[in-house]
Design a protein around this motif. Structure first.
Motif, PDB file in Angstrom:
ATOM      1  N   LYS A  97       0.847  -1.184   0.000  1.00 33.40           N
ATOM      2  CA  LYS A  97       0.000   0.000   0.000  1.00 33.40           C
ATOM      3  C   LYS A  97       0.887   1.241   0.000  1.00 33.40           C
ATOM      4  CE  LYS A  97      -4.275  -1.631   0.328  1.00 33.40           C
ATOM      5  NZ  LYS A  97      -5.342  -1.305  -0.654  1.00 33.40           N
ATOM      6  N   ASP A 110       1.090   3.940   1.456  1.00 34.23           N
ATOM      7  CA  ASP A 110       0.643   4.743   2.596  1.00 34.23           C
ATOM      8  C   ASP A 110       1.647   4.783   3.736  1.00 34.23           C
ATOM      9  OD1 ASP A 110       0.470   2.151   3.508  1.00 34.23           O
ATOM     10  OD2 ASP A 110      -1.685   2.208   3.954  1.00 34.23           O
ATOM     11  N   SER A 111       2.903   4.382   3.430  1.00 35.32           N
ATOM     12  CA  SER A 111       3.913   4.403   4.481  1.00 35.32           C
ATOM     13  C   SER A 111       5.273   4.774   3.929  1.00 35.32           C
ATOM     14  CB  SER A 111       3.999   3.035   5.174  1.00 35.32           C
ATOM     15  OG  SER A 111       4.575   2.077   4.311  1.00 35.32           O
TER      16      SER A 111
END
Length: 347
Positions: free
Chosen positions: A7, A9-10
Motif C-alpha cells: 500500500k 501509505d507508508s
C-alpha cells in the motif's frame, strides 16, 4: 520472482520501492492516468526489463516521468520556449512532450529514436516515488502489451504477479486513459496520441496544433501508419472480439439487441458496452455501463475496467456504442478503436 504488493501509505513502502528502482528493478505505481510500470530511465538494462515484462515491441518508446520541470534541460538536447510554456500550464498533468533527446538518455528508453518523451505526472504517489528514488522513471502503462491498461492495482497484479519486483497500490486512478502525446520537434506541434488535454486546450496556449490523421476516430483506414511507433500496434484489447456499432442511436440499439438474440440462439454470451442513459435499452446480453454521456470523463475512467471485467465474465463477443461527443470523446474512441482492431459496424 516474488512480486511484492505494498500500500502506498507508508514511508517504508516508498523507501523499498525507491531502492528497487535504484538497483535496476521494476516497480508499478499509480499516476493520474493509468498505472505505470517503472524502471530507471537512464539505465538501458532496466529499459530491457520493462520491454520483456510487458512483451512490448522494442521500437515503442518509453515515457520518462519526472518530478521537477527543470529535468527537461537534462533529458532534452534542446528545450524550446513553447515546451516551458506548456509545462507551466499543464504540468503536473497528463501531457507528454516529445523533444530531441540528450546524450544521457539511452536508445533503449527511446525505442531507438533521437527523441525523448517526457511528462510530469499529477499524482502524489508517482511524484513521491520519483523524488524518493532520485532518478527519472521510464514508465509505460502497467499492462501486458496489447491488453487494457491497468487502472487499479488488481489489474496490475493480474498481469504482472511473478514478473516484476513490486506494485505500489494507490487505489483507482482518476483519468483512466493515457496522457496526450504532443510532438514538439515539428514546426507545428502534432498530437500523436489524444488524451484529456485536448487539441482545443493546447491551441489556447500555443496557437496552431494539428493531429496525426491516422489516430482520428473518423479515420477507419487501419493501414494509414501513425507517426508515433506505439500507436501502430493493437492495444487495450479484451480477450473476446470487440465491435463498435455506429449510427443513429435507435438503430444502434436495435442492431445490438438483434445481435444479442442471434448469439443467444447460437449459445454465445454477448457483452454490451453502453452508458447510464442507455443501459435499460438492451435485453439478454451482459450489459456493462461505462459512464455517462453527459460526462465523458466518467467514460474514460471506466473504459479499461469494463474491458477487463468482460474477460472475467468470459463473454464470447462484445458490442460497444460509439462515444464521439467532444474532444475527450475522440481520445476515448481512439482507445476503443484500437481495442476493437478497427472492427466497426455502421448501421
Amino acid at each position: 520472482m516474488e512480486t511484492k504488493v505494498r500500500k502506498a501509505d507508508s514511508e517504508e513502502s516508498f523507501q523499498e520501492a525507491a531502492r528497487i528502482l535504484q538497483q535496476g528493478g521494476l516497480v508499478a505505481f499509480p499516476t493520474e492516468t493509468v498505472y505505470g510500470l517503472g524502471g530507471n530511465a537512464l539505465d538501458e538494462e532496466a529499459a530491457k526489463k520493462i520491454y520483456a515484462a510487458k512483451g512490448r515491441p522494442s521500437d515503442n518508446p518509453l515515457i520518462v516521468h519526472i518530478a521537477k520541470k527543470e529535468a527537461l534541460s537534462i533529458l532534452a538536447e534542446y528545450v524550446p520556449k513553447r515546451a516551458w510554456v506548456l509545462a507551466e500550464h499543464f504540468w503536473p498533468g497528463p501531457l507528454t512532450m516529445i523533444l530531441p533527446k540528450s546524450k544521457r538518455v539511452p536508445y533503449g528508453t527511446t525505442g531507438g529514436l533521437e527523441t525523448v518523451a517526457v511528462r510530469m505526472p499529477n499524482h502524489p504517489v508517482a511524484l513521491r516515488l520519483i523524488q524518493e528514488s532520485g532518478i527519472y522513471v521510464a514508465a509505460p502503462s502497467a499492462n501486458i502489451s496489447g491488453r487494457p491498461s491497468g487502472t487499479m492495482a488488481e489489474h496490475v497484479i493480474e498481469d504482472f504477479e511473478g514478473r516484476i519486483d513490486m506494485i505500489l497500490d494507490g487505489g483507482m486512478v482518476k483519468v483512466g486513459i493515457e496522457s496526450t502525446v504532443l510532438d514538439l520537434t515539428e514546426e507545428v506541434p502534432v498530437i500523436l496520441r489524444p488524451g484529456c488535454i485536448t487539441k482545443e486546450m493546447l491551441e489556447e496556449v500555443l496557437g496552431e496544433v494539428v493531429t496525426d490523421q491516422a489516430i482520428l476516430p473518423q479515420n477507419q483506414d487501419k493501414h494509414l501508419p501513425p507517426k508515433a511507433p506505439g500507436m501502430k500496434y493493437k492495444h487495450y484489447a479484451p480477450k473476446a472480439e470487440l465491435t463498435i456499432v455506429t449510427g443513429e442511436a435507435g438503430r444502434v440499439q436495435q442492431t445490438i439487441n438483434k445481435l444479442i438474440t442471434d448469439n443467444l440462439e447460437k449459445g454465445l454470451k454477448t457483452g454490451v458496452i453502453t452508458t447510464i442513459e442507455n443501459q435499460q435499452m438492451y435485453i439478454g446480453g451482459v450489459v456493462q455501463c461505462i459512464g455517462s454521456k453527459e460526462e465523458t470523463g466518467t467514460i474514460a475512467r471506466g473504459l479499461y475496467k469494463v474491458l477487463r471485467e468482460f474477460d472475467h465474465l468470459q463473454v464470447d463477443c462484445i458490442y460497444a456504442e460509439s462515444f464521439v461527443e467532444d474532444s475527450m470523446g475522440e481520445a476515448i474512441m481512439n482507445r476503443l478503436q484500437k481495442a476493437a482492431g478497427y472492427s466497426i459496424l455502421e448501421v
